[in-house]
Write a protein that holds these residues in place. Structure first.
Motif, PDB file in Angstrom:
ATOM      1  N   GLY A   1      -6.616  -6.969  -3.095  1.00 30.17           N
ATOM      2  CA  GLY A   1      -6.517  -8.368  -2.603  1.00 30.17           C
ATOM      3  C   GLY A   1      -5.105  -9.172  -2.220  1.00 30.17           C
ATOM      4  N   ALA A   2      -4.135  -8.299  -2.375  1.00 26.05           N
ATOM      5  CA  ALA A   2      -2.903  -8.959  -2.312  1.00 26.05           C
ATOM      6  C   ALA A   2      -2.535  -9.460  -0.795  1.00 26.05           C
ATOM      7  N   ILE A   3      -1.928 -10.536  -0.605  1.00 20.99           N
ATOM      8  CA  ILE A   3      -1.455 -10.951   0.765  1.00 20.99           C
ATOM      9  C   ILE A   3      -0.114 -10.592   0.969  1.00 20.99           C
ATOM     10  N   MET A   4       0.079  -9.748   1.969  1.00 19.35           N
ATOM     11  CA  MET A   4       1.033  -8.975   2.391  1.00 19.35           C
ATOM     12  C   MET A   4       1.468  -9.177   3.997  1.00 19.35           C
ATOM     13  N   ALA A   5       1.251 -10.019   4.632  1.00 14.68           N
ATOM     14  CA  ALA A   5       1.499 -10.491   5.831  1.00 14.68           C
ATOM     15  C   ALA A   5       2.687 -10.474   6.304  1.00 14.68           C
TER      16      ALA A   5
ATOM     17  N   LYS B   1      -4.272  -7.782   2.348  1.00 14.09           N
ATOM     18  CA  LYS B   1      -4.070  -8.250   3.737  1.00 14.09           C
ATOM     19  C   LYS B   1      -2.505  -7.890   4.413  1.00 14.09           C
ATOM     20  N   LEU B   2      -2.704  -6.939   5.163  1.00 15.19           N
ATOM     21  CA  LEU B   2      -1.233  -6.328   5.578  1.00 15.19           C
ATOM     22  C   LEU B   2      -0.936  -6.549   7.321  1.00 15.19           C
TER      23      LEU B   2
ATOM     24  N   VAL C   1      -9.190   0.617   1.347  1.00 14.51           N
ATOM     25  CA  VAL C   1     -10.483   0.354   1.691  1.00 14.51           C
ATOM     26  C   VAL C   1     -10.598  -1.174   2.234  1.00 14.51           C
ATOM     27  N   ARG C   2     -11.001  -1.425   3.313  1.00 14.85           N
ATOM     28  CA  ARG C   2     -11.156  -2.909   3.987  1.00 14.85           C
ATOM     29  C   ARG C   2      -9.910  -3.462   4.097  1.00 14.85           C
ATOM     30  N   ALA C   3      -8.873  -2.617   4.009  1.00 19.77           N
ATOM     31  CA  ALA C   3      -7.493  -3.315   4.286  1.00 19.77           C
ATOM     32  C   ALA C   3      -7.295  -3.999   5.542  1.00 19.77           C
ATOM     33  N   ASN C   4      -6.604  -5.054   5.888  1.00 22.98           N
ATOM     34  CA  ASN C   4      -6.445  -5.647   7.002  1.00 22.98           C
ATOM     35  C   ASN C   4      -5.024  -5.271   7.573  1.00 22.98           C
ATOM     36  N   LEU C   5      -5.244  -4.166   8.549  1.00 20.14           N
ATOM     37  CA  LEU C   5      -3.858  -3.773   9.039  1.00 20.14           C
ATOM     38  C   LEU C   5      -3.678  -4.300  10.583  1.00 20.14           C
ATOM     39  N   ILE C   6      -4.221  -5.291  10.839  1.00 21.87           N
ATOM     40  CA  ILE C   6      -4.312  -5.732  12.293  1.00 21.87           C
ATOM     41  C   ILE C   6      -2.839  -6.052  12.857  1.00 21.87           C
ATOM     42  N   GLU C   7      -2.330  -5.475  13.790  1.00 22.63           N
ATOM     43  CA  GLU C   7      -1.103  -5.459  14.606  1.00 22.63           C
ATOM     44  C   GLU C   7      -0.007  -4.944  13.521  1.00 22.63           C
ATOM     45  N   ALA C   8      -0.397  -4.058  12.538  1.00 19.42           N
ATOM     46  CA  ALA C   8       0.602  -3.487  11.638  1.00 19.42           C
ATOM     47  C   ALA C   8       1.601  -2.280  12.427  1.00 19.42           C
ATOM     48  N   TYR C   9       2.614  -2.142  11.813  1.00 19.52           N
ATOM     49  CA  TYR C   9       3.492  -1.112  12.504  1.00 19.52           C
ATOM     50  C   TYR C   9       3.444   0.155  11.426  1.00 19.52           C
ATOM     51  N   LEU C  10       3.073   0.969  12.016  1.00 14.86           N
ATOM     52  CA  LEU C  10       2.535   2.406  11.202  1.00 14.86           C
ATOM     53  C   LEU C  10       3.277   3.492  11.676  1.00 14.86           C
ATOM     54  N   ALA C  11       4.443   3.350  12.570  1.00 14.36           N
ATOM     55  CA  ALA C  11       4.960   4.563  13.395  1.00 14.36           C
ATOM     56  C   ALA C  11       5.563   5.546  12.213  1.00 14.36           C
ATOM     57  N   ARG C  12       5.264   6.813  12.387  1.00 11.26           N
ATOM     58  CA  ARG C  12       5.655   7.753  11.388  1.00 11.26           C
ATOM     59  C   ARG C  12       5.451   7.515  10.000  1.00 11.26           C
ATOM     60  N   THR C  13       4.291   6.759   9.750  1.00 17.31           N
ATOM     61  CA  THR C  13       3.783   6.379   8.429  1.00 17.31           C
ATOM     62  C   THR C  13       2.929   7.438   7.683  1.00 17.31           C
ATOM     63  N   ASN C  14       3.340   8.005   6.556  1.00 19.77           N
ATOM     64  CA  ASN C  14       2.496   9.213   6.160  1.00 19.77           C
ATOM     65  C   ASN C  14       1.144   8.539   5.368  1.00 19.77           C
TER      66      ASN C  14
END
Length: 352
Positions: free
Chosen positions: A262-266, A284-285, A301-314
């Motif tokens: 439940g952490a807020i990490m926007a 919230k990411l 699970v249920r993480a919010n990754l809207i518009e997250a930048y995950l290039a080359r993320t493992n």
């Protein structure tokens, strides 16, 4: 009580067995190096006194006025300084092991390299304090105020050399196992501080500098870390459930095994962060920069990754069940073995 006691009077009376100097006006007195252990100084005026290397072990200094006193290397082990005024006092290298400073004013004080192990600093006013290299292991700092100041105090009291300092300095301080529940450390400088196993529940660290700090196994439930700098910090095994980390910097930090339910990490900047096996359930990411981050086996699970930048993320073996990835950038991300059941993909489609 005689209001014009000299240092010779104090030493003579102490030698004769007198231990009570309560209520005396001893402003500017010179007692450096004296042994005055187990004495009573209630409501005494020791402002601008010279007390370097003075031994005041188990002394009672409740409500004492020690503003501007020089107490370098003083021994105050087990002393009672509750509700005392120590604004701008110099206690560098002093020993306050087990001392009680509950509700004490330490505004602008210098406690660099001081020993405050197991000290009681509940509700103390520690704004603009210098605790660089101090040992606060096991100290209780519940509700202590170390917040950043816009203006630095009383112009007649402040040391000119520190006039521009508006933040508490805890650079390299040892706070391992300290109780900092509800403490206000907004804007504080905790560079390379040791906070392993510390309890920071509901503490405020907004804008604080925690770069290269050690927070392994720290309890940070509901902590406020908005815009804090955690670059290269180590938080292995820490608990940050419901923490607020908006716009925080986590670049190159070690969050392996951290719990962030439940952490807020926007809007965090977390490129190359290590979050292997971290629990980010319901986190919230949105718009987070997690490029090149290691989230192998992470629970998202249920993480919010809207518009997250995950290039080359493992994201290998990560659990992204029901995660929201609308408009997320997943180019070159490693999704081998990842669970995407019910996840909303970048194109808006739900993975079946």
């Amino acid at each position: 009580m005689d209001a014009a006691l000299t240092s010779q009077d104090i030493l003579r009376r102490y030698a004769q067995g007198d231990r009570d100097f309560s209520g005396c006006n001893l402003s500017g007195i010179k007692l450096s190096g004296a042994n005055l252990s187990r004495t009573d100084w209630l409501d005494v005026n020791l402002s601008k006194a010279y007390l370097n290397s003075t031994v005041l072990t188990f002394a009672c200094l409740t409500r004492a006025n020690l503003r501007g006193a020089l107490m370098v290397g003083a021994n105050l082990c087990g002393a009672n300084l509750n509700q005392a005024s120590l604004s701008n006092v110099n206690l560098s290298n002093a020993d306050l092991h087990g001392a009680s400073l509950q509700g004490t004013t330490l505004f602008g004080a210098n406690l660099s390299l001081a020993n405050l192990m197991d000290a009681n600093l509940i509700d103390a006013d520690m704004r603009t304090i210098n605790l660089g290299g101090a040992n606060l292991g096991g100290a209780c700092m519940r509700g202590a105020n170390l917040r950043q100041e816009r203006a630095v105090g009383d112009r007649d009291e402040i040391d000119v050399s520190r006039k521009k300092r508006s933040i508490a300095s805890l650079i390299g301080a040892n706070l391992s196992g300290a109780d900092l529940r509800g403490a206000n450390l907004s804007g504080a400088d905790l560079y390379k501080a040791d906070l392993r196993g510390a309890n920071l529940q509901e503490a405020t660290l907004s804008g604080a500098n925690l770069s290269e700090a050690k927070l392994n196994n720290a309890y940070l439930q509901g902590v406020f870390l908005t815009e804090a700098n955690l670059s290269s910090a180590s938080l292995v095994g820490a608990v940050l459930n419901n923490a607020k980390l908006e716009r925080a910097i986590l670049i190159d930090a070690d969050f392996n095994g951290v719990t962030l339910n439940g952490a807020i990490m926007a809007d965090i900047k977390a490129s190359r962060v290590q979050m292997q096996g971290a629990d980010l359930t319901d986190a919230k990411l949105s718009r987070a920069d997690l490029s090149r981050a290691n989230l192998k086996g992470a629970i998202m699970v249920r993480a919010n990754l809207i518009e997250a930048y995950l290039a080359r993320t493992n994201l290998a073996d990560a659990d992204l069940t029901d995660a929201i990835l609308n408009r997320a950038e997943l180019s070159s991300a490693n999704l081998v073995g990842a669970i995407l059941k019910g996840a909303t993909l970048p194109d808006g489609k739900v993975h079946r």
